[in-house]
Design a protein around this motif. Structure first.
Motif, PDB file in Angstrom:
ATOM      1  N   GLN A 165      14.865  42.147  38.270  1.00  0.00           N
ATOM      2  CA  GLN A 165      14.876  43.588  38.495  1.00  0.00           C
ATOM      3  C   GLN A 165      15.791  43.991  39.659  1.00  0.00           C
ATOM      4  OE1 GLN A 165      12.428  41.591  39.585  1.00  0.00           O
ATOM      5  NE2 GLN A 165      12.689  42.058  41.756  1.00  0.00           N
ATOM      6  N   ARG A 166      16.152  43.066  40.513  1.00  0.00           N
ATOM      7  CA  ARG A 166      16.981  43.393  41.672  1.00  0.00           C
ATOM      8  C   ARG A 166      18.350  43.926  41.270  1.00  0.00           C
ATOM      9  NH1 ARG A 166      17.975  37.780  44.594  1.00  0.00           N
ATOM     10  NH2 ARG A 166      19.042  39.117  46.093  1.00  0.00           N
ATOM     11  N   ASN A 167      18.750  43.726  40.033  1.00  0.00           N
ATOM     12  CA  ASN A 167      20.081  44.106  39.579  1.00  0.00           C
ATOM     13  C   ASN A 167      20.148  45.493  38.973  1.00  0.00           C
ATOM     14  OD1 ASN A 167      21.300  41.399  40.100  1.00  0.00           O
ATOM     15  ND2 ASN A 167      19.806  40.768  38.558  1.00  0.00           N
ATOM     16  N   THR A 605      27.388  54.391  38.285  1.00  0.00           N
ATOM     17  CA  THR A 605      26.539  55.384  37.630  1.00  0.00           C
ATOM     18  C   THR A 605      25.678  56.048  38.690  1.00  0.00           C
ATOM     19  OG1 THR A 605      26.407  54.063  35.600  1.00  0.00           O
ATOM     20  CG2 THR A 605      24.774  55.800  35.879  1.00  0.00           C
ATOM     21  N   LEU A 606      25.700  57.377  38.711  1.00  0.00           N
ATOM     22  CA  LEU A 606      24.850  58.152  39.605  1.00  0.00           C
ATOM     23  C   LEU A 606      24.021  59.096  38.752  1.00  0.00           C
ATOM     24  CD1 LEU A 606      24.026  59.117  42.501  1.00  0.00           C
ATOM     25  CD2 LEU A 606      25.834  60.839  42.272  1.00  0.00           C
ATOM     26  N   LEU A 649      26.311  50.148  40.976  1.00  0.00           N
ATOM     27  CA  LEU A 649      27.708  49.693  40.943  1.00  0.00           C
ATOM     28  C   LEU A 649      27.702  48.248  40.489  1.00  0.00           C
ATOM     29  CD1 LEU A 649      30.456  50.266  43.634  1.00  0.00           C
ATOM     30  CD2 LEU A 649      30.133  48.020  42.614  1.00  0.00           C
ATOM     31  N   LYS A 650      28.528  47.944  39.486  1.00  0.00           N
ATOM     32  CA  LYS A 650      28.632  46.578  38.965  1.00  0.00           C
ATOM     33  C   LYS A 650      30.082  46.274  38.651  1.00  0.00           C
ATOM     34  CE  LYS A 650      24.173  45.829  36.585  1.00  0.00           C
ATOM     35  NZ  LYS A 650      23.508  47.139  36.667  1.00  0.00           N
ATOM     36  N   GLY A 651      30.473  45.011  38.879  1.00  0.00           N
ATOM     37  CA  GLY A 651      31.780  44.577  38.412  1.00  0.00           C
ATOM     38  C   GLY A 651      32.613  43.914  39.477  1.00  0.00           C
ATOM     39  N   GLU A 652      33.901  43.795  39.185  1.00  0.00           N
ATOM     40  CA  GLU A 652      34.851  43.148  40.090  1.00  0.00           C
ATOM     41  C   GLU A 652      35.428  44.195  41.025  1.00  0.00           C
ATOM     42  OE1 GLU A 652      38.634  40.026  39.894  1.00  0.00           O
ATOM     43  OE2 GLU A 652      38.127  41.252  38.156  1.00  0.00           O
ATOM     44  N   LEU A 653      34.845  44.287  42.201  1.00  0.00           N
ATOM     45  CA  LEU A 653      35.231  45.333  43.152  1.00  0.00           C
ATOM     46  C   LEU A 653      36.636  45.104  43.711  1.00  0.00           C
ATOM     47  CD1 LEU A 653      34.041  47.876  44.462  1.00  0.00           C
ATOM     48  CD2 LEU A 653      33.237  46.439  46.331  1.00  0.00           C
ATOM     49  N   ALA A 654      36.968  43.873  43.969  1.00  0.00           N
ATOM     50  CA  ALA A 654      38.314  43.470  44.383  1.00  0.00           C
ATOM     51  C   ALA A 654      38.605  42.153  43.683  1.00  0.00           C
ATOM     52  CB  ALA A 654      38.395  43.318  45.902  1.00  0.00           C
ATOM     53  N   THR A 661      25.400  46.270  43.293  1.00  0.00           N
ATOM     54  CA  THR A 661      24.675  46.963  44.350  1.00  0.00           C
ATOM     55  C   THR A 661      24.049  48.210  43.774  1.00  0.00           C
ATOM     56  OG1 THR A 661      24.788  47.827  46.614  1.00  0.00           O
ATOM     57  CG2 THR A 661      26.655  48.296  45.177  1.00  0.00           C
ATOM     58  N   ASN A 662      22.876  48.555  44.256  1.00  0.00           N
ATOM     59  CA  ASN A 662      22.180  49.726  43.731  1.00  0.00           C
ATOM     60  C   ASN A 662      21.250  50.300  44.777  1.00  0.00           C
ATOM     61  OD1 ASN A 662      19.407  48.393  43.279  1.00  0.00           O
ATOM     62  ND2 ASN A 662      20.770  47.083  42.047  1.00  0.00           N
TER      63      ASN A 662
END
Length: 792
Positions: A165-167, A605-606, A649-654, A661-662
Motif C-alpha cells: 500500500q505504500r506505493n 496525478t492530483l 508521482l511515478k516513473g523515471e524522474l531523471a 512518491t505520494n
C-alpha cells in the motif's frame, strides 16, 4: 470542495511549463517511434538491439532512444507479448542521431487487448483487460494507480501484507491476522478483487503471494461502471500472471531474518508447435518465522495457467490457484496492556509453544472466454469458483486478575471457516461513431453467490489467570490442558453463516468530442443484493447507481477530469439482536488532473474528492458477546463524510532515477450517529496525513552497470485505530519507517538485498481495548531479505 479549484488551477499552470532538453552525449544515438497499423503510438513495446544486451521500452508516445552507440549498422527488434517480432535497420554515425519508425502488424484495438505485462519498472499507462476499459489511464475520468511487478520486486514484497500500500496515496494497511489483507482508503475498507472478480469475504480470502502476481491496480472511488459491489473508497485488483507466448522462465531463492527460507519458479512458454496452446506455471514454497515468539507462516502455492488461441479472434484461458498456509494461532500477534501502548517488547505473544497451528487451503478456478466479434467489438465471459477452508483456533485476553494489571487470563477458542464464492461475468466492449462523435460502449452483467461459515462458538480458559504479561513464562500449559474442539459436525452445521447474492446490470457510453480532446462518460448500474440469514430471514435490496464523468485533454500529455458516482454495498453480519444490516450507500464527487512528463517517463496525478457514506458499521460498545464477553458486535452508526487531497508521482524522474512518491490528506468525520457524542469524531481507520517515497537509482556505465540503490520511507500522522476511535488519548503516535535496498541485475542473474526499518524503531498500529486498556501489533525492528534470481 470550494477551495479545491485553486489546487487544480495551480497544478494545471505548473503542468504546462516547458522544459529544456539535455544536450546529446558523446557517440551516436538512435531515436525511434513505434506505431500500430493505423499509425497510432504503441506504448509498452520491448525494443532490443540484435547481438547486444541493450534494450528499451516504448513510452506512452511510442518513443524510445538508445544513446552512446558506436558508429555502425544495427538491427532493432520490436516485440510485443504474443505477436510476431518486427525488425528495422539503422545506421549510426559519430555525434549524429538517427531517426527510425517501426510499424507493428497489430491495430490499436489489438494493442489495447494485450495483457499488460508491466514491462516498465515503476509505472504503466494502461490498465489490465480485467478492468474492462480500453481507454489509457491518462484519459480515464477516474484515479487509477498501478503497482508494477518491477516495483514489487524492487521492494521485495512477498504478499499483500508486505507494504504494498505504500506505493499508492491514501492507502493504509491496518492490523491483520497474517492470513488476509485489510487495506483502508478514503475512510473505508478497500474491497479485494482478483482478475476483475470480487473475492471479498468477511475474513478472507488468503492474501495473494506475489510470486503469482503481474500487477496490482488501485481504483479510487466507487467505480461501479467497472465492477460491482465495492466500497465508495475504492478497491484493489490483483492481476495474476498469464501466458505470454514466449519461452522463458525465472527461478529465485530468498533468505532473511527470522528464519526466512523461500523459493519460487516462473515458467512460461508454448505447449504446441503451432503456438496456439500456451502455458504458465508459478510455484512458491516458503518457511518463515517471526520477530514474535512461536509465530510462523509456512506457505506454498501452485498456479498453473493454460491459454488456447482458437484463432486470431478467440481465446480460452483456464487458471487454477492453490495456496496453502500453516500459521500460528490467530490473535497471538497482538499485544495487550492496561497501561499504555508499546510497553511490551516486540517479541511479546500471548501464545504457547505447543498450540496447534491454523491451517488454510485456498483454491480457485478461473475460466476466461474472449471473442472479437469484429474489428470494433469484443465479447468477454468469465467465471470463477473460490473455495477457502480454515481449520484453527484463536487466542484473546479474557480478563485481568482483579486490580492487578500484570496478570492476565487468556482464553482460546475454535476458529474454523469455510468460504465459497461463485462469480460470473459477461460484458462487451465496442466502438461506434455517430457523426463526429466516437462512442466507446461497455455493457454487461455481473452475478455472484457468496457463502461464509465460521465457527468460533467453542471456547475455554487457557492456563491459569496468573500469566504475567511483563514476565511471561511459556511452556507452563500442558497439552492435556489445551481443549480439543468438537468437529464431529461439518462447518456448515456448526458455523454461523454469512451469505450474499448479487446481480448487476450496467451500461456505459464514453463519448469523445473534438477529435478525442473532450470525453463525456454516462453510465448506470442496477444492482440487487440478497442476504440470507437463519436468524432474521431473508432481505433483498436494489438500487440504481448512476455515473457521470468528464475528461478533457489540455494537450497530449495533460488531462483534467471530474466525476460523480455512487456505491451500493451489502453489509454482511448481524447486530447484537441478530438483525441484518442495511446496505452501505455512498456518493463520490471528485476533481483531478493527470500529466505524463517527457513522453510518459513519469506521471503525476492530483485529485480532490468528497465521499458521503450512509449506513456505516462501527463497533457496538454497549452489547458484549454473551459467549466470549468481548465487544464483537457492530452497529450502523449513520453517516460519515470524507474529504481529501491526493497526489501521486511515478516513473523515471531523471535518467536512471526512478521514483514513487505520494501524499494524501484525509479528513474523515462522523456526521450522523445514534450517539450524538460521536458526531464530529474522526472515522476509525482514517489517517489524516500519509506520505511515502521510494527512490531507486541504477548505474549503467562501466563495470558497475546493473547496480541499483534504493531508499524509501513511510510517514503517517493523525492516526486513528481501525476498529473504534473516540478522539481521546487512545490516538496513535506518528509513524516513520525507513527502508533501503541494494541490487545487481544483468541479462540472466540478479541479487537483491533489502533492509527494512533501518532506524530500528518500535513501530506499531492498534487501538483501545474496549475500555480495558490497549492492544497493538508491533512490527519487527531492523530486518533484512536477500533474493538471488536467475532467468532461464
Amino acid at each position: 470542495m470550494r477551495n479545491y479549484g485553486l489546487w487544480l488551477a495551480l497544478i494545471i499552470l505548473y503542468s504546462t511549463k516547458a522544459f529544456a532538453t539535455s544536450p546529446e552525449e558523446a557517440g551516436g544515438s538512435i531515436k525511434g517511434t513505434v506505431t500500430t497499423t493505423e499509425g497510432q503510438p504503441a506504448p509498452e513495446v520491448i525494443i532490443t538491439i540484435k547481438g547486444t544486451s541493450r534494450g528499451a521500452i516504448t513510452d506512452e508516445a511510442g518513443g524510445f532512444e538508445f544513446r552512446r552507440l558506436a558508429p555502425g549498422d544495427y538491427i532493432l527488434h520490436a516485440s510485443l507479448v504474443g505477436y510476431q517480432t518486427v525488425e528495422a535497420s539503422a545506421t549510426v554515425a559519430e555525434g549524429r542521431s538517427t531517426d527510425v519508425t517501426i510499424q507493428l502488424t497489430i491495430s490499436t484495438r489489438q494493442l489495447q487487448d494485450v495483457v499488460v505485462t508491466g514491462n516498465r519498472k515503476f509505472r504503466s499507462g494502461l490498465v489490465s483487460p480485467s478492468l474492462r476499459l480500453t481507454t489509457p489511464i491518462l484519459e480515464v475520468s477516474q484515479n487509477i494507480q498501478v503497482i508494477t511487478k518491477g516495483l514489487i520486486a524492487d521492494q521485495q514484497a512477498f504478499d499483500m501484507l508486505d507494504g504494498i500500500q505504500r506505493n499508492v496515496s491514501g492507502a493504509q494497511k491496518v492490523e491483520h491476522w497474517d492470513n488476509y489483507a485489510r487495506i483502508n482508503m478514503r475512510g473505508s475498507q478497500m474491497t479485494a478483487f482478483r482478475n476483475g472478480i470480487n473475492v471479498q469475504m468477511p475474513w478472507g480470502p488468503l492474501t495473494e503471494d506475489m510470486s503469482m502476481v503481474e500487477r496490482i491496480e488501485f481504483i479510487k472511488g466507487p467505480a461501479g461502471f467497472m465492477l460491482s459491489n465495492g466500497e465508495p473508497g475504492g478497491f484493489y485488483n490483483v492481476v495474476t500472471k498469464k501466458p505470454s507466448g514466449t519461452n522463458k522462465g525465472e527461478v529465485s531463492l530468498s533468505l532473511g531474518s527470522f528464519d526466512l527460507y523461500r523459493a519460487t519458479a516462473d515458467i512460461d512458454g508454448k505447449l504446441s508447435a503451432d503456438g496456439k496452446l500456451l502455458y504458465r506455471i508459478n510455484v512458491m514454497g516458503q518457511a518463515k518465522g517471526s520477530h514474535r515468539d512461536f509465530e510462523f507462516n509456512n506457505r506454498y502455492s501452485i498456479v498453473p495457467v493454460l491459454k488456447y488461441l482458437v484463432d486470431d479472434k478467440t481465446s480460452i484461458t483456464a487458471e487454477f490457484t492453490h495456496q496453502f498456509s500453516q500459521m500460528n494461532v490467530v490473535g497471538s500477534n497482538y499485544a495487550f496492556s492496561k497501561r499504555r501502548y508499546a510497553d511490551l517488547p516486540v517479541n511479546f505473544t500471548t501464545a504457547e509453544p505447543n498450540l496447534d497451528p491454523t491451517v488454510i487451503n485456498d483454491n480457485s478456478l478461473l475460466l476466461i472466454f474472449e471473442h472479437k466479434l469484429n474489428n470494433n467489438w469484443k465479447l468477454t465471459a468469465q467465471g470463477s469458483y473460490l473455495h477457502y477452508n480454515q481449520v484453527g483456533q484463536s487466542i484473546w485476553p479474557w480478563s485481568y486478575s482483579g486490580n492487578n494489571d500484570s496478570l492476565m487470563q487468556r482464553g482460546i477458542s475454535i476458529w474454523d471457516a469455510l468460504g465459497i464464492n461463485k462469480s460470473g461475468q459477461v460484458f462487451v466492449n465496442g466502438e461506434v461513431a455517430t457523426g463526429a462523435v466516437l462512442h466507446k460502449i461497455l455493457g454487461g452483467v455481473d452475478m455472484g453467490h457468496k457463502d461464509y461459515f465460521a465457527d468460533w462458538g467453542q471456547g475455554a480458559a487457557l492456563g491459569s489467570d496468573d500469566f504475567n504479561i511483563y514476565n511471561p513464562q511459556y511452556g507452563q500449559v500442558p497439552a492435556s490442558a489445551i481443549p480439543a474442539w468438537d468437529r464431529s459436525k461439518s462447518i456448515r452445521e456448526r458455523g454461523v453463516r454469512y451469505n450474499n447474492n448479487y446481480a448487476s446490470y450496467y451500461l456505459q457510453d464514453e463519448m469523445a468530442f473534438f477529435r478525442n480532446k473532450l470525453r463525456l462518460t454516462l453510465a448506470g448500474r442496477f444492482t440487487t443484493n440478497k442476504n440470507i440469514n437463519p436468524y432474521s430471514g431473508n432481505t433483498e435490496d436494489s438500487k440504481f447507481t448512476p455515473r457521470v464523468g468528464l475528461s478533457y485533454s489540455i494537450n497530449k500529455n495533460t488531462t483534467t477530469y471530474a466525476v460523480y458516482d455512487q456505491a451500493f454495498v451489502a453489509n454482511p453480519g448481524l447486530d447484537w439482536q441478530n438483525r441484518n444490516f442495511s446496505p452501505v450507500t455512498g456518493d463520490n464527487v471528485e476533481l483531478g488532473v493527470k500529466r505524463d512528463w517527457f513522453n510518459g517517463k513519469w506521471n503525476t496525478t492530483l485529485s480532490v474528492y468528497e465521499i458521503t457514506r450512509n449506513n456505516v458499521l462501527t463497533a457496538d460498545l454497549e452489547h458484549p458477546n454473551p459467549v466470549t464477553g468481548q465487544y464483537s458486535f457492530n452497529r450502523q452508526s449513520g453517516q460519515q463524510k470524507t474529504t481529501g487531497v491526493e497526489f501521486d508521482l511515478k516513473g523515471e524522474l531523471a535518467r536512471n532515477l526512478e521514483v514513487v512518491t505520494n501524499y494524501a490528506f484525509t479528513e474523515a468525520r462522523v456526521t450522523k450517529d445514534s450517539d450524538p457524542a460521536l458526531v464530529g469524531n474522526q472515522v476509525a481507520g482514517a489517517t489524516k496525513h500519509l506520505h511515502n517515497t521510494w527512490l531507486s537509482y541504477k548505474l549503467t556505465e562501466g563495470k558497475a552497470n546493473g547496480l541499483r540503490f534504493s531508499l524509501g520511507y513511510q510517514y503517517q500522522a493523525g492516526r486513528s485505530s481501525w476498529f473504534v476511535f473516540d478522539n481521546s488519548e487512545s490516538s496513535l503516535p506518528d509513524y516513520f519507517r525507513l527502508d533501503g535496498a541494494i541490487s545487481y541485475y544483468n541479462n540472466k542473474f540478479g541479487i537483491n538485498l533489502n533492509v527494512n526499518n533501518l532506524l530500528n524503531s518500535y513501530l506499531y498500529s492498534g487501538g483501545p481495548n474496549y475500555g480495558s486498556g490497549y492492544y497493538w501489533q508491533a512490527e519487527p525492528k531492523i530486518n533484512s531479505r536477500l533474493t538471488i534470481s536467475y532467468k532461464l
